[in-house]
Write a protein that holds these residues in place. Structure first.
Motif, PDB file in Angstrom:
ATOM      1  N   GLU A  67       5.338  21.138  46.420  1.00  0.00           N
ATOM      2  CA  GLU A  67       5.125  20.017  45.731  1.00  0.00           C
ATOM      3  C   GLU A  67       5.902  18.487  45.915  1.00  0.00           C
ATOM      4  N   PHE A 119      -4.174  21.721  44.941  1.00  0.00           N
ATOM      5  CA  PHE A 119      -3.784  21.628  43.956  1.00  0.00           C
ATOM      6  C   PHE A 119      -3.219  20.646  43.709  1.00  0.00           C
ATOM      7  N   PHE A 120      -1.850  19.806  43.673  1.00  0.00           N
ATOM      8  CA  PHE A 120      -0.570  18.986  44.199  1.00  0.00           C
ATOM      9  C   PHE A 120      -1.553  18.022  44.988  1.00  0.00           C
ATOM     10  N   LYS A 123      -4.518  16.386  42.630  1.00  0.00           N
ATOM     11  CA  LYS A 123      -4.119  15.775  41.792  1.00  0.00           C
ATOM     12  C   LYS A 123      -3.447  14.457  41.860  1.00  0.00           C
ATOM     13  N   ILE A 126      -6.212  11.749  42.347  1.00  0.00           N
ATOM     14  CA  ILE A 126      -6.852  11.579  41.016  1.00  0.00           C
ATOM     15  C   ILE A 126      -5.882  10.622  40.688  1.00  0.00           C
ATOM     16  N   ASN A 127      -4.423  10.882  40.524  1.00  0.00           N
ATOM     17  CA  ASN A 127      -3.664   9.500  40.341  1.00  0.00           C
ATOM     18  C   ASN A 127      -3.419   8.469  41.030  1.00  0.00           C
ATOM     19  N   GLY A 168     -14.608  22.128  39.522  1.00  0.00           N
ATOM     20  CA  GLY A 168     -13.830  21.887  38.329  1.00  0.00           C
ATOM     21  C   GLY A 168     -13.385  20.120  38.455  1.00  0.00           C
ATOM     22  N   MET A 169     -12.592  19.498  39.620  1.00  0.00           N
ATOM     23  CA  MET A 169     -12.969  18.463  39.572  1.00  0.00           C
ATOM     24  C   MET A 169     -13.529  17.653  39.979  1.00  0.00           C
ATOM     25  N   ALA A 170     -14.823  17.786  40.431  1.00  0.00           N
ATOM     26  CA  ALA A 170     -15.950  17.708  40.779  1.00  0.00           C
ATOM     27  C   ALA A 170     -16.534  17.148  38.963  1.00  0.00           C
ATOM     28  N   GLU A 172     -14.256  17.033  36.065  1.00  0.00           N
ATOM     29  CA  GLU A 172     -14.175  16.093  36.120  1.00  0.00           C
ATOM     30  C   GLU A 172     -14.119  14.524  35.899  1.00  0.00           C
ATOM     31  N   PHE A 173     -13.879  14.625  37.128  1.00  0.00           N
ATOM     32  CA  PHE A 173     -13.729  12.922  37.357  1.00  0.00           C
ATOM     33  C   PHE A 173     -14.618  12.158  38.367  1.00  0.00           C
ATOM     34  N   SER A 174     -15.474  12.652  38.225  1.00  0.00           N
ATOM     35  CA  SER A 174     -17.136  12.047  38.963  1.00  0.00           C
ATOM     36  C   SER A 174     -17.395  10.881  38.312  1.00  0.00           C
ATOM     37  N   PRO A 175     -17.770  11.729  36.426  1.00  0.00           N
ATOM     38  CA  PRO A 175     -18.006  10.993  35.706  1.00  0.00           C
ATOM     39  C   PRO A 175     -16.521   9.415  35.367  1.00  0.00           C
TER      40      PRO A 175
ATOM     41  N   LEU B 100      -5.152  17.126  34.845  1.00  0.00           N
ATOM     42  CA  LEU B 100      -3.745  15.606  35.332  1.00  0.00           C
ATOM     43  C   LEU B 100      -2.887  16.557  34.113  1.00  0.00           C
ATOM     44  N   ALA B 148     -16.546  26.617  37.115  1.00  0.00           N
ATOM     45  CA  ALA B 148     -15.662  26.069  36.388  1.00  0.00           C
ATOM     46  C   ALA B 148     -15.601  24.627  36.241  1.00  0.00           C
ATOM     47  N   PRO B 150     -14.629  21.988  33.222  1.00  0.00           N
ATOM     48  CA  PRO B 150     -13.222  21.472  32.553  1.00  0.00           C
ATOM     49  C   PRO B 150     -12.773  21.951  31.227  1.00  0.00           C
ATOM     50  N   THR B 153     -10.025  24.793  34.514  1.00  0.00           N
ATOM     51  CA  THR B 153     -10.429  24.158  36.267  1.00  0.00           C
ATOM     52  C   THR B 153      -9.278  25.325  36.550  1.00  0.00           C
TER      53      THR B 153
ATOM     54  N   PHE C 240     -23.559   9.938  39.114  1.00  0.00           N
ATOM     55  CA  PHE C 240     -22.141  10.426  39.258  1.00  0.00           C
ATOM     56  C   PHE C 240     -20.929  11.229  37.938  1.00  0.00           C
ATOM     57  N   LYS C 241     -22.689   9.868  37.257  1.00  0.00           N
ATOM     58  CA  LYS C 241     -22.132  10.335  35.408  1.00  0.00           C
ATOM     59  C   LYS C 241     -22.668  11.485  34.719  1.00  0.00           C
TER      60      LYS C 241
END
Lengths: 244, 244, 244, 244
Positions: A67, A119-120, A123, A126-127, A168-170, A172-175, B100, B148, B150, B153, C240-241
């Motif tokens: 990490e 995962f590391f 994150k 995305i940050n 799951g990331m897609a 959560e973070f696509s929007p 996150l 998956a 959110p 995830t 994306f949304k």
């Protein structure tokens, strides 16, 4: 200070490998590339090659399963004044093993390399991307991501975990403007690893029976360039000859 | 000494839980049941209840994520002179968490509980079953095994890893007479955990909006009784009202 | 006579539609485009527009669900002296309907338009491509290709049939050099049809909440250009949304 | 007049076939069985056999692909004073055919038999069940429901259409108390058809390498008996030896 654009690629090993090829491609697009991997020598060789063709690159020694290494990689990107336009998790380790002969260390290591490290990395990426609400985050999957076939059960378990993580990331973070992509490499890549590990197979398949490195990178580039109104989350890449 | 038949169930916790219910059912079928979990008190309560209804049970304190505990559990089964007819991995831990905010400990723990423990347990169970070339090995999955979403995830990643593990085991060991089953529980189980953790949800769903424990166990029993010429590897279980 | 390269696109309707956009894009790549659809007026308008921007196009009136029309379309391509580099089956008709209110005509028509026509078109395209052992054959799928949700059950049944058809074709003809692609459009396309049929939805989604026509076509182009050693058979395209 | 309980099974052919076996099983559960198929002789033979073992049965000549036949079948059930507890669509016709050799008639016929007939049957069954808000509706799928492999592309397209149809029905009617089940038969059934069509294959597989008819029927029975709080929508059935 104006921030510049970069691509961050982890899992960079041999010159004839997917990590190095992606780095070369994205450098060719004008991005500064951070190339991370465990072997300093290899990283330097690739960085030199990129610079010789007019690109710019920073090698960072990092183990994706640690990490702190991953955190340090992205901290370096930040301190050097770069945005992250592209992040690619390209660690892929596969060990065939009948289930009863698979020990805990192997099972765990495959998960760490194929899933926990993602995962590391995810994150951190995305940050790094969320402030600008843009960026593309690639995860490299495999045939086993969709289908567990012995003697690749442990590998498939790890890759299935990665696929779910990416999905799951897609969601959560696509929007939020971050393009998360899961690429299923269904076949053997024509790179140094395959040529060393199973030279006979490589010869038998012939040139187009293996995935060409540049061909894969072209698609990564095209997917990165997609307009946000029509993003791909998952796609397969397979030699035309490959049975599936 | 003639060996007797048993069911080994790990992830046994509250009396109103799936582990305890499976144990009670299989005891009702005449099998001696080994019930394993982390809480000695609960195990004793359940073992007592099984004995009161004419069954026989052995409580074994074991943490599914500790390899030695799992090994010890199966060693006890062997030393006590039992075959393993049924083995059920029923550990299911879910922690909702935006990506996150998910720390490494949580991500790892979910994988250990939902996937790594299943690897320990599955190997031991197969080793116990392979000599006789028979037995049923159950893994309990969830909606997240396939999808998956959110904030699940990390859970989904672990459950997808479990699903692939179960699938690979089925492909490897079915031809050797071991029936490997992955049950996708798509909904909330009407047990102690849900009633404590989200009582309002439980009330809102109403009786048949939650999976009844006996109803789940009935299907496990039916699947165990399947003839080897027509085995089910994967099936879903869902309240009739549950949207999917 | 030297044969020239062409793209054949069926399901071309409104100017602001996917068929017309694909035609315009492929004409822009230097291919002659055969545009087929049921409405002569619309086809001529699109052909004119393509010519005005330096491309070349032949409109062919054809109903994709009529075998003879499809045969005639490809015969014309042949007689005009063209190879088929790209063939795109872009017919997409969707009628929401609760199951008990779905009549046989609707169920059958949806299948004919989304699946049977693709069978006609696919066979002709493959016959046209197989001599040269090259060409890309696109089928346009939808969210419903993967998931049947009322009131779209009949549509989903037809689209699932199309998906299997495309998959079987890919398995059979990829090794012969024909690239078969199934594109899952997961969301609403920002075209004339949506604007007419559900203007409020279109407004509510906002520009990037709908798939932009050019954005979709860019990906079709990129997929067509893939090297045979790394072909994509299936990919999704989604704003994306868009929740998924 | 008090209404009695019945099972309606279509696709009943040879005595050693799944339709006949399901009929025999459900008759054994005390249900009157309506057995429908195209061949009157076979139906009478099966009905006689059921009566000899104390059951009751009504043979109805019906072609599942003819809407009026299906309507007539359910009308007879109604007029005879029966509720429908179980309805099973058991028509399964498979014709291997390389794609370019598949004619329109074959492609269409496979769809009519595997999918359109299921639409007719499903609607009638749901109409018969919805008043009481109970009943189980089975659809028999195949390996090809999930995966299109040449030379079974046309068959797979039809079976994928059936699967989506069943899934949409489950989503729409489960909340109304109707249990819709899609059973994926992954392997060859040890019945008259296989023995006639590919006797060598049957011999080579050996007894447990083929799905035993009674074994399949046992699972249909168990699924029918499931409590509404834990229903299965989809499951596979596969000989333990069958590679998958």
């Amino acid at each position: 200070m104006e921030q510049k654009c970069s691509a961050v690629i982890i899992g960079v090993g041999p010159e004839q490998g997917l990590g190095a090829t992606l780095a070369t491609f994205f450098a060719g697009e004008g991005l500064h590339v951070f190339i991370a991997g465990r072997c300093e020598d290899k990283l330097h060789k690739i960085a030199d090659k990129i610079r010789q063709t007019g690109g710019s690159a920073t090698p960072v020694v990092a183990d994706a399963t640690i990490e702190l290494d991953v955190a340090h990689l992205f901290k370096k990107v930040r301190l050097d004044g770069f945005w992250v336009d592209i992040a690619a998790y390209n660690v892929d380790s596969n060990i065939p093993s009948p289930l009863l002969e698979t020990d805990t260390e192997t099972f765990t290591k495959l998960w760490q390399q194929n899933c926990l490290g993602a995962f590391f990395f995810g994150k951190e990426a995305i940050n790094a991307m969320k402030e600008r609400q843009q960026g593309t985050l690639f995860f490299t999957g495999a045939t086993a991501s969709l289908r567990a076939k012995p003697p690749f059960t442990a590998f498939a378990s790890a890759k299935a975990g990665l696929r779910a993580l990416a999905q799951g990331m897609a969601r959560e973070f696509s929007p939020q403007g971050i393009h998360v992509v899961h690429v299923i490499i269904d076949g053997v890549i024509d790179g140094e690893r395959a040529r060393n590990q199973f030279p006979d197979y490589v010869r038998a398949k012939g040139k187009d029976g293996l995935l060409q490195l540049d061909a894969i990178a072209e698609t990564y580039r095209a997917i990165h360039k997609q307009h946000p109104s029509a993003w791909t989350h998952e796609l397969d890449l397979r030699p035309f000859k490959e049975p599936f």
